[in-house]
Design a protein around this motif. Structure first.
Motif, PDB file in Angstrom:
ATOM      1  N   MET A   1       0.810  -1.227   0.000  1.00  0.00           N
ATOM      2  CA  MET A   1       0.000   0.000   0.000  1.00  0.00           C
ATOM      3  C   MET A   1       0.842   1.275   0.000  1.00  0.00           C
ATOM      4  SD  MET A   1      -3.456  -0.882   2.122  1.00  0.00           S
ATOM      5  CE  MET A   1      -4.092   0.758   1.795  1.00  0.00           C
ATOM      6  N   THR A   2       2.124   1.163   0.283  1.00  0.00           N
ATOM      7  CA  THR A   2       2.961   2.380   0.207  1.00  0.00           C
ATOM      8  C   THR A   2       2.986   2.921  -1.218  1.00  0.00           C
ATOM      9  OG1 THR A   2       5.008   1.121  -0.137  1.00  0.00           O
ATOM     10  CG2 THR A   2       4.468   1.729   2.142  1.00  0.00           C
ATOM     11  N   PHE A   3       2.646   2.081  -2.173  1.00  0.00           N
ATOM     12  CA  PHE A   3       2.634   2.491  -3.581  1.00  0.00           C
ATOM     13  C   PHE A   3       1.228   2.851  -4.067  1.00  0.00           C
ATOM     14  CE2 PHE A   3       6.176  -0.404  -2.960  1.00  0.00           C
ATOM     15  CZ  PHE A   3       7.236   0.338  -3.467  1.00  0.00           C
TER      16      PHE A   3
ATOM     17  N   LEU B   1      -6.189  -2.198  -1.480  1.00  0.00           N
ATOM     18  CA  LEU B   1      -5.855  -3.335  -2.335  1.00  0.00           C
ATOM     19  C   LEU B   1      -7.121  -4.146  -2.574  1.00  0.00           C
ATOM     20  CD1 LEU B   1      -2.471  -4.485  -0.769  1.00  0.00           C
ATOM     21  CD2 LEU B   1      -2.876  -2.883  -2.649  1.00  0.00           C
ATOM     22  N   LEU B   2      -7.153  -4.877  -3.659  1.00  0.00           N
ATOM     23  CA  LEU B   2      -8.351  -5.629  -4.039  1.00  0.00           C
ATOM     24  C   LEU B   2      -8.722  -6.670  -2.991  1.00  0.00           C
ATOM     25  CD1 LEU B   2      -7.579  -6.044  -7.842  1.00  0.00           C
ATOM     26  CD2 LEU B   2      -8.869  -4.224  -6.690  1.00  0.00           C
ATOM     27  N   ASP B   3      -7.726  -7.260  -2.339  1.00  0.00           N
ATOM     28  CA  ASP B   3      -7.975  -8.253  -1.283  1.00  0.00           C
ATOM     29  C   ASP B   3      -8.779  -7.677  -0.121  1.00  0.00           C
ATOM     30  OD1 ASP B   3      -4.993  -8.228  -2.235  1.00  0.00           O
ATOM     31  OD2 ASP B   3      -5.429 -10.343  -1.852  1.00  0.00           O
ATOM     32  N   MET B   4      -8.687  -6.367   0.054  1.00  0.00           N
ATOM     33  CA  MET B   4      -9.266  -5.711   1.217  1.00  0.00           C
ATOM     34  C   MET B   4     -10.582  -4.994   0.899  1.00  0.00           C
ATOM     35  SD  MET B   4      -6.895  -6.698   3.183  1.00  0.00           S
ATOM     36  CE  MET B   4      -7.304  -5.899   4.709  1.00  0.00           C
TER      37      MET B   4
ATOM     38  N   ASN C   1      -8.155  -0.385 -12.718  1.00  0.00           N
ATOM     39  CA  ASN C   1      -7.190   0.328 -13.561  1.00  0.00           C
ATOM     40  C   ASN C   1      -6.519   1.479 -12.804  1.00  0.00           C
ATOM     41  OD1 ASN C   1      -7.071  -1.107 -16.011  1.00  0.00           O
ATOM     42  ND2 ASN C   1      -9.037  -0.251 -16.635  1.00  0.00           N
ATOM     43  N   THR C   2      -7.308   2.210 -12.013  1.00  0.00           N
ATOM     44  CA  THR C   2      -6.744   3.313 -11.221  1.00  0.00           C
ATOM     45  C   THR C   2      -5.741   2.770 -10.200  1.00  0.00           C
ATOM     46  OG1 THR C   2      -8.753   4.625 -11.500  1.00  0.00           O
ATOM     47  CG2 THR C   2      -7.299   5.234  -9.676  1.00  0.00           C
ATOM     48  N   LEU C   3      -6.127   1.697  -9.503  1.00  0.00           N
ATOM     49  CA  LEU C   3      -5.230   1.103  -8.509  1.00  0.00           C
ATOM     50  C   LEU C   3      -3.939   0.611  -9.155  1.00  0.00           C
ATOM     51  CD1 LEU C   3      -4.531   0.008  -5.659  1.00  0.00           C
ATOM     52  CD2 LEU C   3      -5.711  -2.109  -6.338  1.00  0.00           C
TER      53      LEU C   3
END
Length: 189
Positions: free
Chosen positions: A40-42, A48-51, A62-64
């Motif tokens: 997540m620092t990036f 994140l999708l997992d969360m 796409n944004t992520l």
């Protein structure tokens, strides 16, 4: 399915259940405290999708993935996902064993209630499909498809729904056990 239930019926050792539970939660803590924050620092604050228990769409993915950049996508692929390929198996086994252990402590239990122990197994299987989808999208970027996002999002929702239902069931079972433990002997409520 019947074989899994038969194994859960035999579950009597609290020590085995406790060891599995601790191992599972050590891996989970490692993800929450190390691999997820590192990835997540990036992400510039994007989850994140997992969360994301309610799922996501193509625009968000796409944004992520764009925000993560090449380094963040590699971190997701090589640090977070490998640990998250261990966790679903541990979660499915240990949390099924936890519920079976407590269900077996209820006198006169209808054996069909043991099928509730399949909830963490379902969550674990959905987590694997979610992970496969995430790996596919990470490798396909920048040409992520609507279909891959939709399917992966469905598995994220199934994972989170099965997990939520599982914890509600576990809480109810623990409350029932608590009342039965506190109930004076010889009195029916």
């Amino acid at each position: 399915m019947g074989r899994i239930i038969k194994q859960l019926e035999k579950q009597r050792s609290g020590k085995k259940v406790l060891v599995l539970f601790l191992l599972t939660n050590i891996v989970y803590a490692y993800m929450l405290l190390v691999t997820i924050p590192a990835t997540m620092t990036f992400s510039n604050g994007l989850q994140l999708l997992d969360m994301m228990p309610a799922g996501y769409n193509l625009d968000y993915v796409n944004t992520l993935l764009q925000t993560l950049g090449n380094t963040g996508r590699q971190m997701y692929l090589t640090k977070q996902i490998p640990v998250d390929m261990i966790y679903p198996l541990l979660f499915g086994i240990s949390y099924a064993a936890v519920l079976a252990y407590f269900l077996k402590k209820l006198p006169g239990l209808n054996q069909n209630y043991l099928y509730l122990c399949l909830l963490p197994v379902i969550a674990g299987i959905a987590d694997y499909f979610e992970n496969i989808g995430i790996v596919t999208m990470l490798n396909a970027y920048p040409t992520v498809t609507e279909t891959s996002v939709h399917l992966t999002s469905i598995f994220s929702i199934i994972k989170s729904s099965a997990t939520s239902i599982y914890f509600l069931v576990l809480i109810v079972v623990l409350i029932v056990l608590g009342f039965r433990t506190l109930k004076p002997k010889g009195k029916n409520l």
